[in-house]
Design a protein around this motif. Structure first.
Motif, short mmCIF file in Angstrom:
data_model
loop_
_atom_site.label_atom_id
_atom_site.label_comp_id
_atom_site.label_asym_id
_atom_site.label_seq_id
_atom_site.Cartn_x
_atom_site.Cartn_y
_atom_site.Cartn_z
N PRO A 55 -28.44 31.20 72.74
CA PRO A 55 -28.28 29.85 73.32
C PRO A 55 -27.56 28.88 72.40
O PRO A 55 -26.79 28.03 72.86
CB PRO A 55 -29.72 29.41 73.60
CG PRO A 55 -30.50 30.68 73.71
CD PRO A 55 -29.85 31.63 72.76
N ALA A 56 -27.79 28.98 71.08
CA ALA A 56 -27.12 28.08 70.14
C ALA A 56 -25.62 28.33 70.13
O ALA A 56 -24.83 27.39 70.05
CB ALA A 56 -27.71 28.26 68.74
N SER A 57 -25.21 29.59 70.20
CA SER A 57 -23.79 29.92 70.23
C SER A 57 -23.14 29.37 71.49
O SER A 57 -22.04 28.78 71.44
CB SER A 57 -23.61 31.44 70.16
OG SER A 57 -22.25 31.80 70.24
N ALA A 107 -21.89 12.42 68.27
CA ALA A 107 -23.28 12.50 68.72
C ALA A 107 -23.48 13.57 69.77
O ALA A 107 -24.59 14.10 69.92
CB ALA A 107 -23.73 11.14 69.27
N SER A 108 -22.43 13.92 70.51
CA SER A 108 -22.59 14.93 71.56
C SER A 108 -22.94 16.29 70.99
O SER A 108 -23.52 17.12 71.68
CB SER A 108 -21.31 15.01 72.40
OG SER A 108 -20.22 15.51 71.63
N CYS A 109 -22.60 16.55 69.73
CA CYS A 109 -22.96 17.80 69.07
C CYS A 109 -24.06 17.61 68.02
O CYS A 109 -25.00 18.39 67.93
CB CYS A 109 -21.74 18.43 68.41
SG CYS A 109 -20.51 19.09 69.56
N HIS A 110 -23.92 16.57 67.22
CA HIS A 110 -24.81 16.39 66.07
C HIS A 110 -26.00 15.49 66.35
O HIS A 110 -26.83 15.28 65.45
CB HIS A 110 -24.01 15.85 64.89
CG HIS A 110 -22.96 16.78 64.39
ND1 HIS A 110 -23.25 17.89 63.62
CD2 HIS A 110 -21.61 16.79 64.55
CE1 HIS A 110 -22.12 18.53 63.34
NE2 HIS A 110 -21.12 17.90 63.90
N ASN A 153 -30.89 22.56 67.32
CA ASN A 153 -30.82 23.58 66.26
C ASN A 153 -29.55 24.41 66.32
O ASN A 153 -29.47 25.50 65.76
CB ASN A 153 -32.04 24.51 66.33
CG ASN A 153 -32.46 25.00 64.97
OD1 ASN A 153 -32.36 24.29 63.97
ND2 ASN A 153 -32.96 26.22 64.91
N ALA A 154 -28.54 23.90 67.03
CA ALA A 154 -27.27 24.63 67.16
C ALA A 154 -26.19 24.08 66.24
O ALA A 154 -25.20 24.78 65.97
CB ALA A 154 -26.78 24.57 68.60
N VAL A 179 -31.38 27.71 59.95
CA VAL A 179 -31.28 28.93 59.15
C VAL A 179 -29.97 29.65 59.42
O VAL A 179 -29.29 30.10 58.49
CB VAL A 179 -32.47 29.87 59.45
CG1 VAL A 179 -32.29 31.22 58.76
CG2 VAL A 179 -33.77 29.23 59.01
N ASP A 180 -29.59 29.76 60.70
CA ASP A 180 -28.36 30.47 61.05
C ASP A 180 -27.14 29.80 60.43
O ASP A 180 -26.20 30.48 60.02
CB ASP A 180 -28.20 30.54 62.57
CG ASP A 180 -29.20 31.47 63.23
OD1 ASP A 180 -29.84 32.26 62.51
OD2 ASP A 180 -29.34 31.42 64.47
N TYR A 181 -27.14 28.48 60.39
CA TYR A 181 -26.01 27.75 59.81
C TYR A 181 -25.90 28.04 58.31
O TYR A 181 -24.80 28.30 57.80
CB TYR A 181 -26.18 26.26 60.05
CG TYR A 181 -25.17 25.40 59.32
CD1 TYR A 181 -23.87 25.27 59.81
CD2 TYR A 181 -25.51 24.73 58.14
CE1 TYR A 181 -22.93 24.49 59.14
CE2 TYR A 181 -24.57 23.95 57.48
CZ TYR A 181 -23.29 23.84 57.98
OH TYR A 181 -22.37 23.07 57.31
N LEU A 182 -27.02 28.00 57.60
CA LEU A 182 -27.00 28.25 56.16
C LEU A 182 -26.56 29.68 55.87
O LEU A 182 -25.75 29.92 54.96
CB LEU A 182 -28.39 28.00 55.57
CG LEU A 182 -28.88 26.54 55.62
CD1 LEU A 182 -30.32 26.46 55.15
CD2 LEU A 182 -27.99 25.66 54.76
N ARG A 183 -27.09 30.63 56.63
CA ARG A 183 -26.69 32.03 56.43
C ARG A 183 -25.19 32.19 56.65
O ARG A 183 -24.50 32.84 55.85
CB ARG A 183 -27.45 32.94 57.38
CG ARG A 183 -27.12 34.41 57.22
CD ARG A 183 -27.59 35.26 58.39
NE ARG A 183 -29.00 35.04 58.69
CZ ARG A 183 -29.43 34.44 59.81
NH1 ARG A 183 -28.56 33.97 60.69
NH2 ARG A 183 -30.71 34.30 60.02
N LEU A 184 -24.67 31.59 57.71
CA LEU A 184 -23.25 31.72 58.03
C LEU A 184 -22.38 31.14 56.93
O LEU A 184 -21.37 31.75 56.54
CB LEU A 184 -22.95 31.02 59.35
CG LEU A 184 -21.47 30.92 59.74
CD1 LEU A 184 -20.87 32.31 59.93
CD2 LEU A 184 -21.29 30.07 60.99
#
Length: 337
Positions: free
Chosen positions: A66-68, A171-174, A183-184, A283-288
């Motif tokens: 869903p985040a992707s 703001a639409s994303c962040h 969390n995306a 977590v996914d952002y940091l890993r990427l």
């Protein structure tokens, strides 16, 4: 044997015709819709066949995250909806005058072909290549969203693409305060205004690689970057959310045997204001981000790219600086939401 010179002469004549015809100027290459149906058919058929061939061996990852899908939706609204339209609004008027006209994405298309099209674009059309060819992760986000697009109604689309914020805004994303939506997307409210200003400037000039953010930042003036950085950069204190023993040890002490410095030195609560805070990011952002440094090194870009590339270096010959995959995961879990 007499037929060989005749065949060669015919081939030479054919080659001359193929070269001379476009040079003659007789073929109408104007962008007026319907100006030359034969040229349009040839160009579009060639593009479809090229995409089909080059996507034949493309492996398709899991596209159900869903985040992707949400990340792809945000970029689609910012860059793609004006030409292709969306469930929320039709394409802009200028798209009707394009030749070939951008298609409405209302039918399913093979995922690998979508990837090829989005990443590399289509020559002799308005479809550009992805701004950063090293960010396949962003291209797959777009594929994940576009494959769902035919089944969406306006309400579902709006919820994914911008939520309650104005379409196409930060703001639409962040999020309205930079809290990172669903969390995306990365959080902005934990960063300093100086770090955000440096990051936006790097995205604007292309020295930091992200097709999504390069597209968003290219039109920003220095004054707008300063204003946005002050608006969203609050440097809120956030503590690590996960109790990962290995990640906590690397964050506090580093890995002395491989000369990997402690992450907290630069990124902790008392770290420098021109370095990003990590605690509280997804977590996914940091890993990427760590994987991008490992895969692309300093080419990933950003003010501190050379430093981070050495920390996570994954060279053919193991160097003194290196984080193993399980260590990257541990650090991401230690700092992440």
């Amino acid at each position: 044997m007499k037929r060989i010179p005749l065949v060669l002469a015919s081939a030479a004549a054919g080659a001359f015709f193929i070269l001379a015809l476009p040079l003659s100027g007789l073929i109408d290459h104007s962008a007026r819709p319907g100006s030359n149906a034969i040229v349009d058919w040839y160009s579009q058929t060639a593009a479809r066949q090229s995409i089909a061939l080059r996507s034949a061996m493309t492996g398709v990852p899991d596209l159900d995250d869903p985040a992707s899908i949400r990340r792809g939706a945000g970029h689609f609204q910012l860059v793609c909806a004006a030409c292709h339209g969306s469930p929320e609004a039709p394409a802009a008027r200028f798209a009707e005058d394009m030749s070939p006209r951008p298609p409405a994405l209302t039918a399913w298309r093979p995922e690998a072909r979508l990837f090829q099209t989005i990443k590399y674009g289509i020559r002799h059309s308005a479809m550009p290549a992805w701004p950063s060819l090293m960010r396949d992760d962003e291209v797959w986000d777009m594929v994940a969203f576009v494959r769902r697009l035919p089944t969406m109604n306006a309400i579902e689309y709006a919820a994914l693409a911008h939520g309650d914020a104005d379409p196409g805004t930060c703001a639409s994303c962040h999020g309205e305060t930079g809290e990172g939506r669903d969390n995306a997307f990365p959080r902005l409210d934990i960063q300093s205004p100086q770090y955000l200003a440096d990051a936006l400037a790097a995205f604007r000039d292309g020295s930091r690689q992200s097709g999504t953010m390069m597209a968003a930042a290219r039109q920003l003036t220095d004054a707008q970057i300063a204003e946005l950085s002050q608006t969203f950069g609050q440097r809120l204190p956030v503590g690590p959310a996960a109790d990962n023993e290995l990640g906590a040890r690397i964050a506090r002490e580093g890995i002395v045997s491989r000369d990997v410095p402690a992450c907290d030195t630069c990124h902790g609560p008392t770290g420098r204001v021109d370095f990003p805070r990590l605690a509280g990011q997804p977590v996914d952002y940091l890993r990427l981000q760590l994987e991008l440094f490992q895969k692309h090194g300093a080419e990933r870009g950003g003010r501190h790219a050379e430093v981070m590339a050495k920390v996570v270096e994954d060279a053919l010959e193991e160097g003194p600086h290196r984080l193993e995959p399980e260590e990257i995961e541990a650090v991401a879990e230690h700092y992440g939401q």
